[in-house]
Design an enzyme around this catalytic site. Sequence first.
Site, short mmCIF file in Angstrom:
data_model
loop_
_atom_site.label_atom_id
_atom_site.label_comp_id
_atom_site.label_asym_id
_atom_site.label_seq_id
_atom_site.Cartn_x
_atom_site.Cartn_y
_atom_site.Cartn_z
N LEU A 259 2.95 4.56 -11.55
CA LEU A 259 2.20 3.39 -11.96
C LEU A 259 2.01 2.40 -10.81
O LEU A 259 2.96 1.97 -10.17
CB LEU A 259 2.93 2.69 -13.11
N ASP A 260 0.73 2.03 -10.55
CA ASP A 260 0.37 0.98 -9.59
C ASP A 260 0.99 1.22 -8.21
O ASP A 260 1.38 0.27 -7.53
CB ASP A 260 0.80 -0.40 -10.12
N SER A 261 1.04 2.47 -7.79
CA SER A 261 1.68 2.79 -6.50
C SER A 261 0.82 3.63 -5.59
O SER A 261 1.29 4.10 -4.55
CB SER A 261 3.01 3.52 -6.76
#
Length: 316
Positions: A259-261
């Site tokens: 997630l969001d990486s």
Amino acid sequence: MTFTRRVSSCFSQFLGFANRSFNSYKLPGDPSSSPSLTYGIHIFHCPDEVGIVAKLSECIASRGGNILGADVFVPQNKNVFYSRSEFVFDPVRWRRKQMDEDFLKLSSMFSAIRSVVRVPALDPKFKIAVLASKQDHCLVDLLYGWQEGRLPVDITCVISNHHRGPNNNVMHFLERNGIPYHYLHTTEENKRESEILELVLNTDFLVLSGQFLRTYGKDVINIHHGLLPSFKGGNPCKQAFDAGVKLIGATSHFVTEELDSGPIIEQMVERVSHKDNLQSFLQKSENLEKQCLAKALRWYCELRVLPYEENRTVVF
């Protein structure tokens, strides 16, 4: 909001080269050249060695082309080479198929990891699908940018897990322009990934499972209303507000299983102060999101974004 060349990660992304016209551009020293030249872009990623730039230049010049600009990046102690070239050429003298063959020979010569050539006037536009959240601001900005010709893409559809009524302005716009809207109710147990995949298989560019990303196999660009890697996950504006930050931001990045990486394409920031409340935080954040997403999409379509190392990007 997210896009497909992979679509976005959460259900939650002109060609205008300068403003210059090449219609009357002539190649130096060649009075017989066509008065109408065509603009092209080439990106190259390969192991570094002596002579790459010379061979790239020779490839273009040998067909009567002229390089307008070139960017090169060779990271220290990495033995890797990146370049992006802009050039003009006479399409009568250098046929599009021949161009592909010429750059393919260079790819073989230097064992290229990536070699892409694009001629916007001749090649099909990128096909993208848009995965939209409940908020409309990024979607509306994208649609109007597309309508005004600032984004060289064809929008195949908009997919959302939020229902928009028939009187919604976005729905009116989509209907007028013949863009399908697909509402898919999702739950933690059923994210409707097989149905999403069926809708986006013919696109060029969803957090969805790793299996989805592997099956789709193309790029997904997401806009996150926070300055990653800080404030990941849900409600990042509230997280930033509660933390008392003095700078807020937005991040456009590629989607990965974490997630969001994913690798970051662009980030934008704006100063805030103790005078701001949560509503003004949100207003400033939404403006940043629209600008940041538009830049990321434009740069992607202009072949400015290349993968670098495991989780970074080169942006020319």
